[in-house]
Design an enzyme around this catalytic site. Structure first.
Site, PDB file in Angstrom:
ATOM      1  N   PRO A   2     120.683  56.873 -25.294  1.00 12.36           N
ATOM      2  CA  PRO A   2     120.289  58.881 -26.419  1.00 12.36           C
ATOM      3  C   PRO A   2     121.597  59.812 -25.631  1.00 12.36           C
ATOM      4  O   PRO A   2     121.917  59.741 -24.253  1.00 12.36           O
ATOM      5  CB  PRO A   2     118.676  59.200 -25.584  1.00 12.36           C
ATOM      6  CG  PRO A   2     118.912  58.044 -23.979  1.00 12.36           C
ATOM      7  CD  PRO A   2     120.145  57.126 -24.212  1.00 12.36           C
ATOM      8  N   GLU A   3     121.346  60.770 -26.096  1.00 13.13           N
ATOM      9  CA  GLU A   3     122.473  62.032 -26.033  1.00 13.13           C
ATOM     10  C   GLU A   3     122.302  63.423 -25.404  1.00 13.13           C
ATOM     11  O   GLU A   3     120.172  62.959 -25.561  1.00 13.13           O
ATOM     12  CB  GLU A   3     122.807  62.585 -27.786  1.00 13.13           C
ATOM     13  CG  GLU A   3     123.604  61.952 -27.726  1.00 13.13           C
ATOM     14  CD  GLU A   3     124.835  61.564 -27.545  1.00 13.13           C
ATOM     15  OE1 GLU A   3     125.497  62.225 -27.343  1.00 13.13           O
ATOM     16  OE2 GLU A   3     125.571  60.322 -28.415  1.00 13.13           O
ATOM     17  N   LYS A  51     120.169  63.217 -18.951  1.00 13.01           N
ATOM     18  CA  LYS A  51     119.373  62.260 -19.842  1.00 13.01           C
ATOM     19  C   LYS A  51     117.891  61.856 -18.970  1.00 13.01           C
ATOM     20  O   LYS A  51     117.530  60.563 -19.331  1.00 13.01           O
ATOM     21  CB  LYS A  51     120.282  60.844 -20.071  1.00 13.01           C
ATOM     22  CG  LYS A  51     121.395  61.448 -20.940  1.00 13.01           C
ATOM     23  CD  LYS A  51     121.982  60.423 -21.511  1.00 13.01           C
ATOM     24  CE  LYS A  51     123.290  60.753 -21.983  1.00 13.01           C
ATOM     25  NZ  LYS A  51     124.455  59.603 -21.918  1.00 13.01           N
ATOM     26  N   ASN A 165     127.269  58.389 -26.380  1.00 17.34           N
ATOM     27  CA  ASN A 165     128.234  57.510 -27.388  1.00 17.34           C
ATOM     28  C   ASN A 165     129.286  58.726 -28.586  1.00 17.34           C
ATOM     29  O   ASN A 165     129.550  58.879 -28.861  1.00 17.34           O
ATOM     30  CB  ASN A 165     127.698  56.453 -27.774  1.00 17.34           C
ATOM     31  CG  ASN A 165     128.479  55.147 -27.424  1.00 17.34           C
ATOM     32  OD1 ASN A 165     129.071  55.406 -26.906  1.00 17.34           O
ATOM     33  ND2 ASN A 165     128.380  53.832 -27.428  1.00 17.34           N
ATOM     34  N   ARG A 250     131.282  50.579 -24.581  1.00 21.90           N
ATOM     35  CA  ARG A 250     131.095  51.689 -25.339  1.00 21.90           C
ATOM     36  C   ARG A 250     131.511  51.390 -26.579  1.00 21.90           C
ATOM     37  O   ARG A 250     132.862  51.813 -26.542  1.00 21.90           O
ATOM     38  CB  ARG A 250     130.627  52.412 -25.248  1.00 21.90           C
ATOM     39  CG  ARG A 250     129.886  53.059 -23.971  1.00 21.90           C
ATOM     40  CD  ARG A 250     128.801  52.599 -23.641  1.00 21.90           C
ATOM     41  NE  ARG A 250     128.393  53.324 -22.444  1.00 21.90           N
ATOM     42  CZ  ARG A 250     126.517  53.517 -22.115  1.00 21.90           C
ATOM     43  NH1 ARG A 250     125.438  52.764 -23.147  1.00 21.90           N
ATOM     44  NH2 ARG A 250     126.217  54.199 -20.935  1.00 21.90           N
TER      45      ARG A 250
END
Ligand code: ZN
Length: 279
Positions: A2-3, A51, A165, A250
């Site tokens: 998650p961002e 995060k 990502n 990634r």
């Protein structure tokens, strides 16, 4: 992964649902905390750190959770059906008054003393959405390892906290360099722009349901998830490859025309066809 903006939104949902209210139910579905009951304790609030999510309770207790790839916190009203996934994926339930927060697939869930929070988030670099945001320190951290590919440096939460990502790929596009460019080779003018650009992207998306980096009407993202469709700027097919240190690869996207710097050759082991668009 998650961002930071996803985590920020989850923190706000939890905060709005529970802050200032006494718990009427707590249920931790992990063996270590199966017998812990926080019923009656007031929830002081939830805050995001990078995060990580920190939910504080009266009495100096903190619930530390991390969404990792698959985790989510959902909030439901009384009598509403829980739709975040099958029951066996539920890791935590916190109810207060008319709201219930349900944590699904949380891979990190631990209770600790609030005074010990630094132990779990103290390693983080300046938080893009936090009160401690420090653009100069973030850039200094990134440049401290000049040989490291920029994409990896951006994802390293010890440098700056909040980039996942998607923003990694989008930021490199906006900077005009590939994610494989050594951080130290980033031209000075673009390096100077980097922290402000990252901060602006996360801030602008903090309250948006759909992530937007382009400012364009019909397209949300410049390169992430677009391979092999044409680049929005120059129409060259966007490319995709894995980037990582071997333990964690990634999916990474870039435009070979708009972005300069090294990149895996087509047909190389890292090179990949299109990926499903995931958050
Ligand atoms: Zn392009």
């Amino acid at each position: 992964m998650p961002e930071g903006d996803t985590v920020w939104q989850a923190a706000r949902r939890l905060h709005e649902a529970l802050a200032g209210k006494a718990l009427t139910r707590s249920d931790f579905r992990v063996p270590r905390y199966a017998t812990v009951d926080l019923t009656g304790r007031t929830v002081l609030g939830t805050l995001p750190r990078g995060k990580h999510l920190l939910t504080r309770f009266e009495g100096g207790l903190t619930l530390h959770t991390h969404l990792r790839m698959e985790g989510a916190w959902k909030v439901y009203g009384t009598g509403e059906r829980w739709r975040g996934g099958p029951a066996h994926q539920i890791r935590a339930v916190l109810s207060a008054a008319d709201r219930t927060a349900v944590g699904y697939r949380l891979q990190v869930l631990e209770l600790l003393r609030t005074s010990e929070e630094e132990r779990v988030v103290g390693h983080l670099g300046p938080d893009l959405l936090g009160p401690d945001w420090d653009p100069e320190r973030a850039l200094a951290n990134i440049l401290a390892d000049p040989a490291r590919p920029l994409g990896e440096a951006l994802l390293d939460q010890r440098n700056l906290a909040g980039i996942g990502n998607i923003y990694k790929s989008e930021l490199c596009f906006l900077l005009g360099v590939t994610p494989w460019l050594p951080a130290g080779a980033l031209p000075v003018d673009r390096a100077q722009k980097l922290p402000a650009l990252a901060h602006r992207l996360l801030e602008a998306n903090r309250d948006r349901p759909v992530r937007q980096t382009t400012g364009l009407h019909r397209h949300d993202l410049f390169v992430y998830g677009r391979a092999p469709r044409p680049c929005l700027r120059c129409h060259t097919p966007v490319r995709a490859a894995d980037q990582g240190d071997g333990s964690r690869e990634r999916p990474t996207y870039w435009c070979p025309t708009c972005q300069t710097g090294p990149a895996p050759a087509p047909g190389s082991p890292q090179h990949r066809r299109d990926r499903r668009r995931t958050a």
